[in-house]
Design a protein around this motif. Sequence first.
Motif, PDB file in Angstrom:
ATOM      1  N   GLY A   1      -2.574   2.099  -1.925  1.00 29.51           N
ATOM      2  CA  GLY A   1      -3.815   1.173  -1.721  1.00 29.51           C
ATOM      3  C   GLY A   1      -4.349   1.346  -0.346  1.00 29.51           C
ATOM      4  O   GLY A   1      -3.558   2.346   0.453  1.00 29.51           O
TER       5      GLY A   1
ATOM      6  N   GLU B   1     -11.116  -2.347  -8.944  1.00 31.71           N
ATOM      7  CA  GLU B   1     -10.906  -1.000  -9.479  1.00 31.71           C
ATOM      8  C   GLU B   1      -9.540  -1.063 -10.333  1.00 31.71           C
ATOM      9  O   GLU B   1      -8.665  -1.906 -10.275  1.00 31.71           O
TER      10      GLU B   1
ATOM     11  N   SER C   1     -15.602  -4.397  -1.120  1.00 29.82           N
ATOM     12  CA  SER C   1     -14.853  -4.189  -0.209  1.00 29.82           C
ATOM     13  C   SER C   1     -13.262  -3.765  -0.850  1.00 29.82           C
ATOM     14  O   SER C   1     -12.877  -3.905  -1.818  1.00 29.82           O
ATOM     15  N   ARG C   2     -12.426  -3.295   0.038  1.00 29.77           N
ATOM     16  CA  ARG C   2     -11.222  -2.598  -0.309  1.00 29.77           C
ATOM     17  C   ARG C   2     -10.084  -4.021   0.066  1.00 29.77           C
ATOM     18  O   ARG C   2     -10.250  -4.783   0.972  1.00 29.77           O
TER      19      ARG C   2
ATOM     20  N   ASN D   1       0.764  -1.306  -0.159  1.00 26.40           N
ATOM     21  CA  ASN D   1      -0.096  -0.379   0.117  1.00 26.40           C
ATOM     22  C   ASN D   1       0.748   1.209  -0.109  1.00 26.40           C
ATOM     23  O   ASN D   1       0.339   2.355   0.217  1.00 26.40           O
TER      24      ASN D   1
ATOM     25  N   LEU E   1      -7.183  -0.601  -2.106  1.00 29.03           N
ATOM     26  CA  LEU E   1      -8.209  -0.345  -3.471  1.00 29.03           C
ATOM     27  C   LEU E   1      -9.392  -1.331  -3.461  1.00 29.03           C
ATOM     28  O   LEU E   1      -9.562  -2.123  -3.038  1.00 29.03           O
ATOM     29  N   LEU E   2     -10.509  -0.757  -4.223  1.00 27.30           N
ATOM     30  CA  LEU E   2     -11.706  -1.607  -4.476  1.00 27.30           C
ATOM     31  C   LEU E   2     -11.111  -2.827  -5.132  1.00 27.30           C
ATOM     32  O   LEU E   2     -10.192  -2.617  -5.933  1.00 27.30           O
TER      33      LEU E   2
END
Length: 395
Positions: free
Chosen positions: A83, A89, A102-103, A65, A85-86
Amino acid sequence: MNPGWLHAVTLLWALCPSTRGQCDKSSETSKLNLSVTYELPTFTADFPIENMVTLEGIIYVGTVNRIFALAPNLTKLSEYHTGPLLANETCGRTPTGTGGGSRVDNHNIALVVENIYDKGLYSCGSADNGVCRRHVLDDEDMSPKTVDEQVYCFADKVRQGRGQPSDSDVVVSPSGSQVLNVESNVIKFFVGNSEIPGLEKVSENATHPHTLSLRKMKTSQNGFTFFSNHSYMDLIPPLRGKYYLRYVYSFHSGPFTYFLTVQRVSRNSRAYHTRIVRMCSSDLVIRRYVEMPLECISTDKRRRRSTEDVKVFNILQAAHVAKVGSDVELQKQLKVEEDDDVLFAAFARGKPNSPEPTPNSAVCIMSLKHINNMFKMYMQRCNTVEDVYKRQIIY
């Protein structure tokens, strides 16, 4: 492949207790001042560090991330959030009808620098559907920019409302990848994508990255493109998602580009081994491709060789290529010159019928000249290998 052909200097780790039982005590120990505290520069990230590269003295660190830029003394210059992130995405867009969802954490799969166009850093994560981000590092005062100032999602054709990138922009695999750039008059990116059965959970609608590919940056500098439809090859369909293939290391030496992999001995075998892959760096398509097994062998030279004395280390753990340097004894043993490239490779003995390593490990040092001679002999003895890829051409 006859393992005896690899004349390597082998350093054994954790194979057996020392034959002497203990080390001699240094006579200089009494002269050391053990109360001295050494203050060394350090950098601590809040997330696991997964990749690290340097460009003109600046250190770029890829973590889960985050991407960090560090000064030579490890002081943090800048930080870029990649991050979470979805799950679906790509470049800030999600496919229509998928909802928020959710991510997920974005693991740093690859970190690559280039120094031909603008000074650039490519960060490629496990999220974002295999797309990379390009960080432009040039500045007017000739000092590198911070890593978070000028960042572009490297996918030109993400379809509006769908969030899916084009085939050439899908670079890395969630199972792990090796990305190597070779700079000449044009930068060529060689990409090897691992496939670990059961590890990847990719949407059926997602674009899957090619197993092995060669691509370049578009002249518009907003995405990648293939040189032709012969610039990539994949595992054959029956093996995709079922065949263990892990790309461990990649490097460039002389006119060749190399990948080191761990995979099954054959498509129907339960045993695993390491292979070294070689391609011509000058090629714009994958046409001069060859691979052969690579092992680290230990033998006891003090007694007559027998089967019990030979220890085979088959699962590569890490590797690095460097010049042999001024070590005269190493030059003599490897029969190389000071400026010759050598491969330092850490191997482990694998568990039976598994790519998982055991605690028994060793380091082999191999001359690239000798490896290339082995390739020549290997190709003279066999013209092709089992059909594992859609395109398998060996010269």
